[in-house]
Design a protein around this motif. Sequence first.
Motif, PDB file in Angstrom:
ATOM      1  N   ASP A  73      -8.548  -0.276  -0.045  1.00 59.59           N
ATOM      2  CA  ASP A  73      -7.253   0.337   0.269  1.00 59.59           C
ATOM      3  C   ASP A  73      -7.199   1.805  -0.149  1.00 59.59           C
ATOM      4  O   ASP A  73      -6.642   2.640   0.573  1.00 59.59           O
ATOM      5  N   ASN A  95       0.822  -1.218   0.000  1.00 59.09           N
ATOM      6  CA  ASN A  95       0.000   0.000   0.000  1.00 59.09           C
ATOM      7  C   ASN A  95       0.851   1.262   0.000  1.00 59.09           C
ATOM      8  O   ASN A  95       0.508   2.269  -0.633  1.00 59.09           O
ATOM      9  N   ARG A 154      -6.743   6.923   1.767  1.00 57.93           N
ATOM     10  CA  ARG A 154      -6.464   5.553   2.192  1.00 57.93           C
ATOM     11  C   ARG A 154      -7.604   5.004   3.049  1.00 57.93           C
ATOM     12  O   ARG A 154      -8.237   5.740   3.799  1.00 57.93           O
ATOM     13  N   GLU A 155      -7.812   3.678   2.920  1.00 56.03           N
ATOM     14  CA  GLU A 155      -8.727   2.949   3.806  1.00 56.03           C
ATOM     15  C   GLU A 155     -10.106   3.621   3.885  1.00 56.03           C
ATOM     16  O   GLU A 155     -10.550   4.068   4.942  1.00 56.03           O
ATOM     17  N   GLU A 194       0.750   3.917  -3.019  1.00 59.06           N
ATOM     18  CA  GLU A 194       0.422   5.317  -2.753  1.00 59.06           C
ATOM     19  C   GLU A 194       1.493   6.244  -3.330  1.00 59.06           C
ATOM     20  O   GLU A 194       1.171   7.275  -3.944  1.00 59.06           O
TER      21      GLU A 194
END
Length: 231
Positions: free
Chosen positions: A117, A84, A107-108, A88
């Motif tokens: 994600d 992740n 994110r998330e 990113e």
Amino acid sequence: MIFSKRIMSAEFIERPNRFQAYVYINGKKEMVHVPNTGRCKEILLPGTKVLLREENNPNRKTRFDLIAGYKDKKLINIDSQIPNKVVEEALRARKIDQLKKYTNIEREKTFGNSRFDFKLTDKNDNKYYLEVKGVTFENDGITMFPDAPTERGKKHLLELVQVIKEGYGAGVLFLIQMDNVNKFMPYDNMDKAFSDALRLAAQNNVDIFAYDCSVGRNFITMKNKVQVELS
């Protein structure tokens, strides 16, 4: 990305469970944490040279995380927290052509009862949900996922199909945590249900990406797009 913490070499001994392993550090046996629930059996063999990241956290039982191992001369990162972060970094650097237009990266984020994600949004408020899977299994240049059955992984794919049905963009990116590979395939013999869900997702216009990485002792970064073969 460059690792800021100290990286050390060690010799792998054994892995008694998913989260712990024993290694020799300068000839002394020590228990370390394994930040990967996959099997990694073709990497973590007795006598293999591995890389450890020093954590220096007084609340931990172990001083080190086992983050990578050598398969012959190929260095493979196995840290499940890395994909992740690498993706990113690539999204913000606009290294993924099909996703360049999305400038807002979160994110998330949840969609309905699901959490993905990444949630990406472009200047016209178009939304795209992206799930990331780290890949560590390789055989003769062919990489596959998963290396252990994953009901959660199948669930993510079916949820991405629902995202598409509700009018948004969706994709899954397989980050291959090594370089110099030929293609990516679902691992039918390991988890046929996941493989079938991946094919179903592709048939429903979920984007399927695969990228390999440049991997070094103290760095990992996304490198090249890799051919995806679903048949």
